[in-house]
Enzyme design. Sequence first.
Site, PDB file in Angstrom:
ATOM      1  N   GLY A  42       0.799  -1.227   0.000  1.00 45.33           N
ATOM      2  CA  GLY A  42       0.000   0.000   0.000  1.00 45.33           C
ATOM      3  C   GLY A  42       0.829   1.273   0.000  1.00 45.33           C
ATOM      4  O   GLY A  42       0.277   2.367  -0.137  1.00 45.33           O
ATOM      5  N   GLU A  43       2.147   1.152   0.173  1.00 44.50           N
ATOM      6  CA  GLU A  43       2.971   2.366   0.150  1.00 44.50           C
ATOM      7  C   GLU A  43       2.936   2.980  -1.255  1.00 44.50           C
ATOM      8  O   GLU A  43       2.842   2.261  -2.254  1.00 44.50           O
ATOM      9  CB  GLU A  43       4.423   2.036   0.531  1.00 44.50           C
ATOM     10  CG  GLU A  43       4.564   1.691   2.004  1.00 44.50           C
ATOM     11  CD  GLU A  43       5.977   1.226   2.366  1.00 44.50           C
ATOM     12  OE1 GLU A  43       6.841   1.190   1.462  1.00 44.50           O
ATOM     13  OE2 GLU A  43       6.185   0.878   3.538  1.00 44.50           O
ATOM     14  N   GLN A 101      -9.355  21.641  10.082  1.00 48.73           N
ATOM     15  CA  GLN A 101      -8.679  21.499  11.379  1.00 48.73           C
ATOM     16  C   GLN A 101      -7.600  22.575  11.457  1.00 48.73           C
ATOM     17  O   GLN A 101      -6.413  22.303  11.411  1.00 48.73           O
ATOM     18  CB  GLN A 101      -8.108  20.092  11.491  1.00 48.73           C
ATOM     19  CG  GLN A 101      -9.217  19.035  11.439  1.00 48.73           C
ATOM     20  CD  GLN A 101      -8.668  17.630  11.414  1.00 48.73           C
ATOM     21  OE1 GLN A 101      -7.802  17.278  12.192  1.00 48.73           O
ATOM     22  NE2 GLN A 101      -9.181  16.809  10.512  1.00 48.73           N
ATOM     23  N   HIS A 134     -10.703  26.581   3.029  1.00 53.31           N
ATOM     24  CA  HIS A 134     -11.800  26.698   3.990  1.00 53.31           C
ATOM     25  C   HIS A 134     -11.591  27.920   4.898  1.00 53.31           C
ATOM     26  O   HIS A 134     -12.548  28.610   5.241  1.00 53.31           O
ATOM     27  CB  HIS A 134     -11.901  25.423   4.811  1.00 53.31           C
ATOM     28  CG  HIS A 134     -13.001  25.477   5.812  1.00 53.31           C
ATOM     29  ND1 HIS A 134     -14.322  25.528   5.439  1.00 53.31           N
ATOM     30  CD2 HIS A 134     -12.984  25.541   7.162  1.00 53.31           C
ATOM     31  CE1 HIS A 134     -15.072  25.602   6.523  1.00 53.31           C
ATOM     32  NE2 HIS A 134     -14.282  25.618   7.574  1.00 53.31           N
ATOM     33  N   ASP A 175     -24.207  30.119   6.395  1.00 52.13           N
ATOM     34  CA  ASP A 175     -23.776  30.356   7.785  1.00 52.13           C
ATOM     35  C   ASP A 175     -23.007  31.675   7.874  1.00 52.13           C
ATOM     36  O   ASP A 175     -22.681  32.288   6.848  1.00 52.13           O
ATOM     37  CB  ASP A 175     -22.948  29.176   8.345  1.00 52.13           C
ATOM     38  CG  ASP A 175     -21.739  28.851   7.491  1.00 52.13           C
ATOM     39  OD1 ASP A 175     -21.176  29.778   6.896  1.00 52.13           O
ATOM     40  OD2 ASP A 175     -21.366  27.663   7.417  1.00 52.13           O
ATOM     41  N   LYS A 198     -26.516  29.523  11.546  1.00 51.37           N
ATOM     42  CA  LYS A 198     -26.295  28.082  11.775  1.00 51.37           C
ATOM     43  C   LYS A 198     -25.657  27.880  13.142  1.00 51.37           C
ATOM     44  O   LYS A 198     -24.677  28.526  13.467  1.00 51.37           O
ATOM     45  CB  LYS A 198     -25.387  27.523  10.670  1.00 51.37           C
ATOM     46  CG  LYS A 198     -25.096  26.041  10.782  1.00 51.37           C
ATOM     47  CD  LYS A 198     -24.214  25.543   9.642  1.00 51.37           C
ATOM     48  CE  LYS A 198     -22.743  25.612   9.972  1.00 51.37           C
ATOM     49  NZ  LYS A 198     -21.868  25.021   8.943  1.00 51.37           N
ATOM     50  N   ARG A 200     -23.938  25.059  15.825  1.00 48.84           N
ATOM     51  CA  ARG A 200     -23.367  23.705  15.915  1.00 48.84           C
ATOM     52  C   ARG A 200     -23.923  23.026  17.163  1.00 48.84           C
ATOM     53  O   ARG A 200     -23.839  23.570  18.258  1.00 48.84           O
ATOM     54  CB  ARG A 200     -21.836  23.784  15.961  1.00 48.84           C
ATOM     55  CG  ARG A 200     -21.164  22.444  15.814  1.00 48.84           C
ATOM     56  CD  ARG A 200     -19.754  22.544  15.298  1.00 48.84           C
ATOM     57  NE  ARG A 200     -19.645  22.797  13.867  1.00 48.84           N
ATOM     58  CZ  ARG A 200     -19.914  21.903  12.909  1.00 48.84           C
ATOM     59  NH1 ARG A 200     -20.320  20.681  13.234  1.00 48.84           N
ATOM     60  NH2 ARG A 200     -19.801  22.215  11.649  1.00 48.84           N
ATOM     61  N   ASP A 225     -21.501  28.105  -0.886  1.00 43.63           N
ATOM     62  CA  ASP A 225     -20.619  27.669   0.206  1.00 43.63           C
ATOM     63  C   ASP A 225     -19.271  27.289  -0.379  1.00 43.63           C
ATOM     64  O   ASP A 225     -19.150  27.094  -1.600  1.00 43.63           O
ATOM     65  CB  ASP A 225     -21.236  26.470   0.951  1.00 43.63           C
ATOM     66  CG  ASP A 225     -20.873  26.473   2.434  1.00 43.63           C
ATOM     67  OD1 ASP A 225     -19.880  27.126   2.803  1.00 43.63           O
ATOM     68  OD2 ASP A 225     -21.581  25.818   3.225  1.00 43.63           O
TER      69      ASP A 225
HETATM   70  C1  R5P Z   1     -18.719  25.553   7.257  1.00 42.04           C
HETATM   71  O1  R5P Z   1     -18.054  26.162   8.021  1.00 42.04           O
HETATM   72  C2  R5P Z   1     -18.372  25.374   5.812  1.00 42.04           C
HETATM   73  O2  R5P Z   1     -18.414  26.578   5.122  1.00 42.04           O
HETATM   74  C3  R5P Z   1     -19.262  24.367   5.161  1.00 42.04           C
HETATM   75  O3  R5P Z   1     -20.574  24.849   5.264  1.00 42.04           O
HETATM   76  C4  R5P Z   1     -19.209  23.041   5.840  1.00 42.04           C
HETATM   77  O4  R5P Z   1     -17.875  22.676   6.054  1.00 42.04           O
HETATM   78  C5  R5P Z   1     -19.900  22.016   4.977  1.00 42.04           C
HETATM   79  O5  R5P Z   1     -19.911  20.806   5.678  1.00 42.04           O
HETATM   80  P1  R5P Z   1     -21.187  19.863   5.642  1.00 42.04           P
HETATM   81  O6  R5P Z   1     -21.549  19.700   4.209  1.00 42.04           O
HETATM   82  O7  R5P Z   1     -20.685  18.585   6.284  1.00 42.04           O
HETATM   83  O8  R5P Z   1     -22.257  20.522   6.445  1.00 42.04           O
END
Ligand code: R5P
Length: 321
Positions: A42-43, A101, A134, A175, A198, A200, A225
């Site tokens: 797998g390497e 992350q 992101h 969001d 939105k 969490r 998004d």
């Molecule tokens: C949120 O902070 C991002 O902009 C996306 O809305 C999010 O990462 C999308 O993830 P999921 O489709 O799992 O809700």
Amino acid sequence: MIAHGKGIKVFTGNSNPALAELICKNLGVSIGCSTVSSFADGECAISIMEPVRGLDVFIVQSTCKPVNDSLMELLVMIDALRRASAGRITAVIPYFGYARQDRKTRGRDPISAKLVANMIEAAGADRVLTMDLHAAQIQGFFDIPVDHLHATPVLDEFIMKMNLPQDKLMVVSPDEGSIKRAQAHADNLNCPLAVVDKRRTSATETRQANLIGPSVEGKTVILFDDMISTAGSITGAAKMVKEAGAEKIYLCATHGVFCGDALNKLNNAPIDGLAVTNTIYIPEDQRPNNTVVVDVSAMLAEAVRRIHYNESVSMLFKSRY
Ligand code: R5P
């Protein structure tokens, strides 16, 4: 303009060779000859099959599913090209995985985006070219130049070609984190903006609490998004907008990550269409219904050309956010 190195050479890993081919086509060059496979255990096994000494080399590799294999292919390919005396190596990462992350949200959390940046640099990359990170501040996790493109103009051009009724058009951010991106789209499309609040509820679950801004009743709404991963955020927002009376709903995202139950959620969401770009390759049978794939290869190729000729890359953008 003076070109960097002896010429451009583009290589690709296995994550998105179709996009690499399109970039090459736009540049008028052929793809570099290499094999990217794996050993019996797998390497990752990489062979560069042509000389690269002194060349300005670009490796196209989105670090998407299978994320760790894609990342390792990129790192090993950079290493191979560095040892083969490439003049300069740019990691072209249209979709940069591990980007969510990017900070410690709890004690003892890793900051994996920083670790990945360190690994790409340690492998020997001289530059990075990426699209819709992101979190834009990930650019600062690198000590090498990072050119950060936005798919905004390409997606807006696609929306404009749909000829949607201008008096009904409205952009909605799914969001608070996406407000600046959504504002840029609303400005380009010359229409109002509303925002979904939105919240969490757990590491994997979110809920849509409020819709902030002008009424969406009777409107043709476009939700933008950066990525659709499990599709929880964007389908939750679509449901909220539908309940608030929107007439038509379209979803647009740069990166179609589509994991977990995403297909099912999208196929059952109250939407009239979905557009994602080709930063991530999505086989036809794994696309949600009514998906259009918007091609960003021309923009990436133009950025490659500008990097090679030491021209401004920021000049590619009409809007920044
Ligand atoms: C949120 O902070 C991002 O902009 C996306 O809305 C999010 O990462 C999308 O993830 P999921 O489709 O799992 O809700």
